[in-house]
Write an enzyme that holds these catalytic residues in place. Structure first.
Site, PDB file in Angstrom:
ATOM      1  N   THR A   8       0.831  -1.202   0.000  1.00 51.32           N
ATOM      2  CA  THR A   8       0.000   0.000   0.000  1.00 51.32           C
ATOM      3  C   THR A   8       0.867   1.254   0.000  1.00 51.32           C
ATOM      4  O   THR A   8       2.044   1.220   0.362  1.00 51.32           O
ATOM      5  CB  THR A   8      -0.916   0.049   1.235  1.00 51.32           C
ATOM      6  N   SER A   9       0.251   2.365  -0.377  1.00 51.59           N
ATOM      7  CA  SER A   9       0.947   3.648  -0.388  1.00 51.59           C
ATOM      8  C   SER A   9      -0.046   4.755  -0.074  1.00 51.59           C
ATOM      9  O   SER A   9      -1.214   4.684  -0.479  1.00 51.59           O
ATOM     10  CB  SER A   9       1.583   3.899  -1.763  1.00 51.59           C
ATOM     11  N   PRO A  10       0.414   5.812   0.621  1.00 52.89           N
ATOM     12  CA  PRO A  10      -0.436   6.985   0.818  1.00 52.89           C
ATOM     13  C   PRO A  10      -0.377   7.950  -0.359  1.00 52.89           C
ATOM     14  O   PRO A  10      -1.100   8.951  -0.370  1.00 52.89           O
ATOM     15  CB  PRO A  10       0.176   7.627   2.069  1.00 52.89           C
ATOM     16  N   ASP A  54       7.507   4.990  -3.206  1.00 46.84           N
ATOM     17  CA  ASP A  54       7.475   5.872  -2.037  1.00 46.84           C
ATOM     18  C   ASP A  54       8.864   6.386  -1.689  1.00 46.84           C
ATOM     19  O   ASP A  54       9.014   7.491  -1.153  1.00 46.84           O
ATOM     20  CB  ASP A  54       6.894   5.144  -0.816  1.00 46.84           C
TER      21      ASP A  54
END
Length: 678
Positions: free
Chosen positions: A236-238, A352
């Site tokens: 996942t990534s923001p 990221d």
């Protein structure tokens, strides 16, 4: 720790870090308890957990109910925290070793949070509910995710989990809520690799926003605690706008290997406020705010949607040696794990935080891989043919699990832990499970737990299963076998070979009978082999604070650059003081800086360094002379925030100097001029 970049050295605070402790125990059998810690750190850790357990033992017989089986130490996975505190050598390298001051701050803070939770134990009610937060995470390795079977992917609407699960704690005596504990997967990588300010990243933002909100209402207690725990966070990534080439082209990065022009360095994920050149701070706050907003909506709906939890409280913990753990594969064959190793794509980093040199993701040992790195690898340790075959198709860059000079680089012995509150089960994962890996793991535990009596009334209610981590240690990543085959970053960082996920599932589900409610003897699984603790043998090349001096004709705390007379909302207050090294006193439970408001003739604190909009920066101006400066920035909220009223304000700095020639530490303060907000 940050992004494993030795040049990313801490320079101050954007937000203070916390340990949040949650204790659940049975009313009829109060000795049946679990402790779930949420630390604003990159992960749990073998040595940190060991230190916490030792500290609990030293607190006396009252704390004898807490031990190896029922204490879970999880991290929010912030990439903007201090380094040099982890047990194994690999993460120590870019932090110049192991610093006991950092380690003790984490251990002591965790212990204090457990003490406070223990002292506030009272009868109460637990309820659980779920919501979906659509705009706070994305998948940073969709190419690897697509390697999973199509029929499996078709069961889900998204390539990341959008579900937030919330556990609410309500005190019986007065009906007040005393806390919430949530699980939602999003990497703590909103703050970028060029950031050098400490923060809890987006989950730290969400927790503080939620706590301050609920503490100000009639629903919550004055000491309300909000834990925002990680879930299956691996891929996942923001950075929800996607990954783009930062080369002026505006193109999206290559889908298969996240490169731009064949190199990974220019491929960066974009957060929602990426145009703000603030090292990711605005995007971080926004992703934290989105989690907070979703959690708040869920919290207020729980009166009608929440499911009450009852039934027994159980826990188990054991260690397994994953350097050679044999299991039965889902296809019926027998397979085994391998001593830990990292692949070439580990060094490529992610969107990221891209890596260095010429590494790229999706590297299974293609002919264009730079042969120099094979020489570097073999200088450390050349992997054996058996090790290569065990990890295939991973091309091994670092054979860390078989390297013991000067001590182990990564763990081979892993934690296996499960917690149970009635029908609510928590998988405590020591690694970062990817989205699909977490789904398979939760489903396997749910199926295995179906035989348990999950509620006190004997009904076969379906279990509710969450996954929390990275916890107790740090075993890097846990990818599915199919994702492993693509050898992107997550697969290359799956330490124990292609069967790592199935090994975790086997190790966990085989122990579920120990959680059965009808076990009167509370039999626990065998403890397994203890992992090594390196706190007393770890290397440390971080320099000590020798002394502090003020510049000639100046004194500590003196204002070097004062504030302007008047500011307006949306503007930033700047002031600079003669400072001293903050490592002289970490001011735990305190603050380095504050903003004070003149109210009815008294100066009242309205901000401290736990607040996102108050920034503390430290800079050494001369190593030889021992002089330094402290800069303070207050980003005045632009809205009509009721706690920022028109009136008079000032900034206060709290410092500690190490006296030259004596070694003693002495406190001092500095105060800015008075300024108005109009």
């Amino acid at each position: 720790m940050g992004y494993a970049d030795p040049n990313q050295v801490g320079s101050g605070l954007r937000q203070r870090l916390y340990s949040r402790a949650f204790i659940v125990g049975g009313i009829d059998k109060p000795e049946d308890r679990i402790v779930y810690l949420v630390l604003d750190t990159q992960s749990g850790d073998t040595a940190v957990r060991h230190g916490i357990l030792e500290g609990l033992n030293e607190l006396g017989p009252e704390y004898g109910v807490y031990g190896k089986d029922n204490v879970a130490v999880t991290g929010t996975h912030s990439h903007s925290g201090p380094g040099a505190w982890l047990n194994y050598l690999l993460p120590q390298i870019t932090s110049k070793g192991f610093e006991k001051q950092s380690y003790r701050a984490i251990v002591d803070g965790a212990l204090l949070s457990i003490q406070r939770a223990h002292e506030s134990l009272a009868p109460g009610f637990l309820s659980v509910a779920e919501t979906r937060i659509q705009d706070a995470n994305t998948n940073r390795s969709p190419y690897a995710y697509l390697a999973n079977p199509e029929e499996e992917r078709a069961k889900y609407d998204h390539d990341v989990d959008k579900t937030m699960t919330m556990l609410k704690f309500q005190r019986a005596a007065d009906g007040r809520d005393i806390g919430v504990l949530t699980w939602y997967p999003v990497h703590g990588t909103s703050m970028l690799g060029n950031n050098t300010l400490i923060s809890g990243d987006n989950k730290g933002v969400a927790a503080v926003l939620f706590e301050k909100d609920i503490r100000s209402t009639d629903e919550g207690s004055a000491d309300f605690v909000a834990g925002f725990s990680q879930a299956n966070v691996g891929d996942t990534s923001p950075n929800v706008l996607g990954a783009y080439c930062e080369d002026g082209s505006g193109d999206k990065c290559n889908f298969e290997d996240s490169t731009c022009g064949g190199r990974s360095q220019l491929c960066h994920g974009r957060g929602p406020m990426f145009r703000q050149k603030d090292q990711g701070a605005s995007s971080c706050y926004e992703i934290g705010r989105r989690q907070y907003a979703g959690a708040k909506d869920l919290y207020h709906s729980m009166a009608s949607t929440g499911v009450k939890l009852n039934g027994p409280v159980r826990s188990l913990h054991t260690y397994r040696d994953f350097s050679n753990f044999t299991i039965q594969h889902p296809n019926g064959s027998y397979v085994k794990t391998c001593p830990a190793a990292l692949g070439y794509s580990f060094a490529a980093g992610t969107t990221d935080g891209p890596g260095a040199f010429d590494f790229k993701q999706n590297d299974t040992g293609s002919p264009d891989a730079n042969p120099i790195w094979a020489v570097v690898r073999n200088f450390l340790r050349e992997p054996s043919e058996t090790q290569k075959a065990c990890h295939a198709p991973k091309p091994i860059l670092l054979d860390v699990g078989e390297t013991e000079r000067p001590y182990l680089w990564t763990p081979n012995i892993v934690d296996v832990q499960l917690l149970r509150i009635g029908k609510f089960l928590i998988i405590v994962s020591p690694g970062e499970a990817t989205t699909m890996a977490g789904r398979r793991w939760r489903e396997a535990v749910s199926r295995s737990a179906s035989s348990l009596t999950l509620s006190s009334n004997g009904n076969d209610d379906p279990p509710i299963v969450v996954l929390g981590g990275p916890a107790n240690s740090y075993t890097h990543y846990i990818a599915t076998e199919e994702e492993y085959g693509t050898q992107r970053y997550e697969g290359a960082s799956t330490l124990y070979g292609p069967h790592t996920l199935n090994a975790y599932i086997n190790a966990t589900t085989s122990l579920i009978p120990y959680l059965h409610s009808s076990d009167p003897l509370r039999i626990h699984p065998p403890p397994g082999p203890d992992p090594p603790i390196h706190t007393n043998i770890s290397l440390n090349f971080n320099s000590k604070v020798r002394f502090d001096r003020s510049p000639f004709f100046k004194k500590f705390g003196q204002v070097l650059k004062d504030v302007e007379p008047v500011y307006h909302r949306g503007e930033t207050v700047h002031t600079t003081f003669v400072g001293a090294n903050p490592r002289n006193n970490l001011r735990l439970e305190g603050t380095f800086v504050s903003v004070e408001h003149l109210s009815q003739g008294n100066w009242v604190r309205v901000r401290d360094d736990s607040d996102w909009d108050l920034v503390y920066r430290w800079r050494r101006t001369s190593t030889v002379l021992g002089t330094s400066e402290v800069g303070v920035e207050w980003e005045i909220p632009s809205g009509e925030n009721e706690d920022v009223k028109q009136g008079l304000y000032r900034v206060r700095y709290f410092g500690d100097k190490k006296v030259f020639g004596k070694g003693e530490v002495e406190a001092f303060e500095g105060v800015s001029g008075v300024f108005g907000i109009e």
